[in-house]
Design an enzyme around this catalytic site. Structure first.
Site, PDB file in Angstrom:
ATOM      1  N   ILE A   1      10.534 -10.640  -6.533  1.00 45.00           N
ATOM      2  CA  ILE A   1      10.464 -11.030  -7.940  1.00 45.00           C
ATOM      3  C   ILE A   1       9.863  -9.942  -8.806  1.00 45.00           C
ATOM      4  CG2 ILE A   1      10.433 -13.521  -7.558  1.00 45.00           C
ATOM      5  CD1 ILE A   1       7.437 -13.494  -7.646  1.00 45.00           C
ATOM      6  N   GLY A   2       9.490  -8.822  -8.228  1.00 49.29           N
ATOM      7  CA  GLY A   2       8.956  -7.727  -9.031  1.00 49.29           C
ATOM      8  C   GLY A   2       8.817  -6.466  -8.209  1.00 49.29           C
ATOM      9  N   GLU A   3       8.884  -5.323  -8.890  1.00 51.57           N
ATOM     10  CA  GLU A   3       8.747  -4.051  -8.193  1.00 51.57           C
ATOM     11  C   GLU A   3       8.213  -3.025  -9.161  1.00 51.57           C
ATOM     12  OE1 GLU A   3      11.412  -0.944  -5.505  1.00 51.57           O
ATOM     13  OE2 GLU A   3      12.301  -2.760  -6.346  1.00 51.57           O
TER      14      GLU A   3
ATOM     15  N   MET B   1       3.636   1.155  -7.433  1.00 51.48           N
ATOM     16  CA  MET B   1       2.724   1.035  -6.302  1.00 51.48           C
ATOM     17  C   MET B   1       3.087  -0.064  -5.330  1.00 51.48           C
ATOM     18  SD  MET B   1      -1.225   1.654  -7.411  1.00 51.48           S
ATOM     19  CE  MET B   1      -1.698   0.958  -5.849  1.00 51.48           C
ATOM     20  N   GLY B   2       3.918  -0.994  -5.711  1.00 54.37           N
ATOM     21  CA  GLY B   2       4.178  -2.095  -4.798  1.00 54.37           C
ATOM     22  C   GLY B   2       5.331  -2.984  -5.202  1.00 54.37           C
TER      23      GLY B   2
ATOM     24  N   LYS C   1       1.937  -9.454  -2.803  1.00 54.32           N
ATOM     25  CA  LYS C   1       2.056  -8.101  -3.331  1.00 54.32           C
ATOM     26  C   LYS C   1       1.954  -7.132  -2.166  1.00 54.32           C
ATOM     27  CE  LYS C   1       0.162  -5.212  -7.036  1.00 54.32           C
ATOM     28  NZ  LYS C   1      -0.838  -5.187  -8.122  1.00 54.32           N
TER      29      LYS C   1
ATOM     30  N   ASP D   1      -6.375  -4.233 -18.951  1.00 54.02           N
ATOM     31  CA  ASP D   1      -4.929  -4.325 -19.188  1.00 54.02           C
ATOM     32  C   ASP D   1      -4.551  -5.729 -19.668  1.00 54.02           C
ATOM     33  OD1 ASP D   1      -2.395  -3.296 -19.401  1.00 54.02           O
ATOM     34  OD2 ASP D   1      -1.857  -3.674 -17.311  1.00 54.02           O
TER      35      ASP D   1
END
Length: 539
Positions: free
Chosen positions: A257-259, A262-263, A280, A374
């Site tokens: 679901i995400g890239e 760093m990971g 993660k 952030d």
């Protein structure tokens, strides 16, 4: 969430000096967005491990195989009908030869398997029976078809070609143990030697030896069975390897679901508890010593936080292959960036409701000496939790700074500022190490501005945004929006956006008190939140 990370002004880690060190810092500080949105359906190449997933996967692949076979058979059937019609005046055939009845029967069988497999009416066992029965019945129809065709068509070779395509296609597409593929293929080609014998017995050709032709047909049929079994064996074990690769300890990876730099973030599930989680996983290309320390530090610092409005970390570890990962709660909701992009500016009452929850999370983090660094709309997710609608969670502590601990300067460098430019405090731009809790409040003020107006405080090219944070006063939200914003809320937002940290609210608790004092804001009632989430589900 995007599967690949893009470098843009809205999501960057910017060096304050040039050179290789700055470039390395840019790469090493790139964050991975935390899991926060419902992902897409897992691709069919992934082998499911639960019973329901296995049934759905088998149904999908069986329907795909039958659809391809049906369409291909239909095409060849149409071609035969046309050829028969053209040759009808110059050749005399028996009725079964003139119209390809058994070819039609095979096509109907494949179309039936296609429809039945896609109907979701069969159990896993029923689908396996449908697979075997449909394949063998269609193969038998093709064998009888060859027997009824004119010898001039060399139907003995044609049926071998058809069955090789059918059986090899099935082996490649339909999940099946090698042993099962072997017996289904054997049953499908078993009539070929007998059909070949009957064809040449009824019409013995002068230039062919029937015994040699039958032997050749038998060898080719055997070769088809062996090749189909080998293909099935390779794919079957590849799927098992994929299933093993998708398991981290007691967690099963369901979908990516995400890239980022760093990971990679996966939606996952605990094997025993069936609790949805997000995992993660540190990207292999980022697995240097410094990246490993930063990744471990992110997990440890986030795990120190217990506020319900902070994403929870459940576990941390490494795979047998040495890849590091940590497990956090999976949030089935929507981040504020997507919410505002889709809905436009939010009602002031809802903005206050969200800000108070984020303040609670920041108050705990600041109380133990952590600065998030952030805070931005994409790192705040709304969801329904425990029957509460519009429950806010703060994500992504990948850039967190420990102001009370002994942060390694290699992990929090002076020559870079990390974060998202539209939400960076001036002191963070000037010196990344000077960030303190009031830097997070500046970012939260920028988030509030975005929620109220639908646009960032400052926008444009990266350099323009940075200069604006340092030099320009923000336009009041009411002026940007073109309509009235509650005066007390607008004053709170502009105070958070003061260039001088000393002129901002002194703490997250103080900001909560200021928000509570905004009595000119109509409250966002639970009934309104519940109604919004009901509409979202039915949309």
């Amino acid at each position: 969430m995007s599967h690949s990370e893009e470098t843009s002004p809205s999501d960057a880690t910017v060096p304050l000096s040039s050179g290789a060190d700055s470039e390395a810092s840019r790469s090493s500080l790139t964050r991975v967005e935390a899991a926060r949105m419902r992902g897409s359906t897992p691709p069919a190449a992934f082998a499911p491990t639960d019973a329901s997933g296995e049934r759905d996967f088998l149904a999908e692949r069986l329907a795909l195989f039958a659809r391809i076979a049906c369409l291909a058979s239909s095409g060849f059937l149409l071609m035969r009908i046309v050829l028969n019609a053209v040759a009808e005046r110059s050749a005399r055939h028996a009725p079964l030869e003139r119209f390809p009845v058994f070819h039609l029967v095979a096509t109907v069988i494949f179309s039936s398997v296609w429809l039945l497999a896609g109907s979701h009416a069969f159990s896993n066992r029923g689908l396996r029976r449908l697979d075997a029965a449909g394949t063998i019945a269609a193969a038998l129809a093709y064998n009888v078809m060859a027997w009824t065709m004119p010898l001039s068509w060399r139907s003995d070779q044609l049926v071998l070609l058809i069955l090789s395509a059918v059986l090899l296609g099935r082996a490649a597409l339909v999940p099946s143990e090698p042993r099962r593929t072997a017996w289904i293929s054997t049953a499908s080609v078993a009539p070929i030697p007998f059909v070949t014998f009957l064809i040449f017995r009824a019409n013995p050709p002068g230039d062919l030896v029937p015994g040699a032709v039958v032997t050749q047909a038998t060898l080719w049929a055997t070769f088809i069975v062996v090749l189909a079994t080998l293909i099935s064996n390779i794919i079957f074990h590849l799927r098992r390897s994929v299933a093993r690769a998708r398991r981290l300890g007691q967690y099963e990876l369901l979908e990516k679901i995400g890239e980022g730099g760093m990971g990679i973030v996966y939606r996952a599930e605990h094997e025993m508890l069936r609790r949805p989680t997000a995992i993660k996983l540190l990207a292999p290309h980022a697995a240097g010593e410094q990246s490993l320390r930063r990744f471990e530090r992110e997990a440890q610092l986030t795990a120190r936080l217990a506020n319900p409005h902070t994403v929870s970390v459940y576990d941390f570890g490494r795979t047998p292959e040495g890849a590091f990962y940590y497990v956090m709660e999976y949030l089935d909701g929507i981040d504020l960036e997507r919410l505002v992009r889709g809905e436009g500016p939010l009602p002031p009452g809802r903005v206050v409701h969200i800000l108070r929850q984020v303040c609670e999370a920041l108050a705990e983090a600041h109380g133990v000496g952590l600065v998030h660094r952030d805070i931005k709309p994409a790192n705040i997710v709304l969801s329904e939790m425990g029957g509460i609608s519009d429950f806010a969670k703060v994500l992504d502590f990948g850039l967190v700074k420990d102001v009370k601990g002994s942060d390694d300067l290699r992990l929090t460098r002076e020559d870079v500022f990390a974060g998202t430019p539209q939400y960076l405090a001036p002191e963070t731009i000037e010196n990344g190490l000077s960030s303190d809790p009031r830097s997070d409040l500046y970012a939260l003020g920028a988030v509030a501005y975005f929620l109220l107006t639908g646009s960032p405080v400052f926008d444009g090219r990266l350099v323009e945004v940075i200069q604006s944070h340092l030099q320009r006063s923000p336009e009041p939200p009411s002026a940007r929006l073109g309509r009235r914003v509650p005066a007390k809320l607008e004053r709170v937002v502009l105070d958070c956006l003061e260039k001088d940290p000393l002129r901002r609210p002194e703490s997250a608790h103080a900001l909560m008190d200021r928000l509570d004092a905004c009595d000119d804001v109509e409250p966002w009632r639970p009934e309104e939140a519940q109604r919004w989430w009901r509409q979202r589900k039915t949309a």
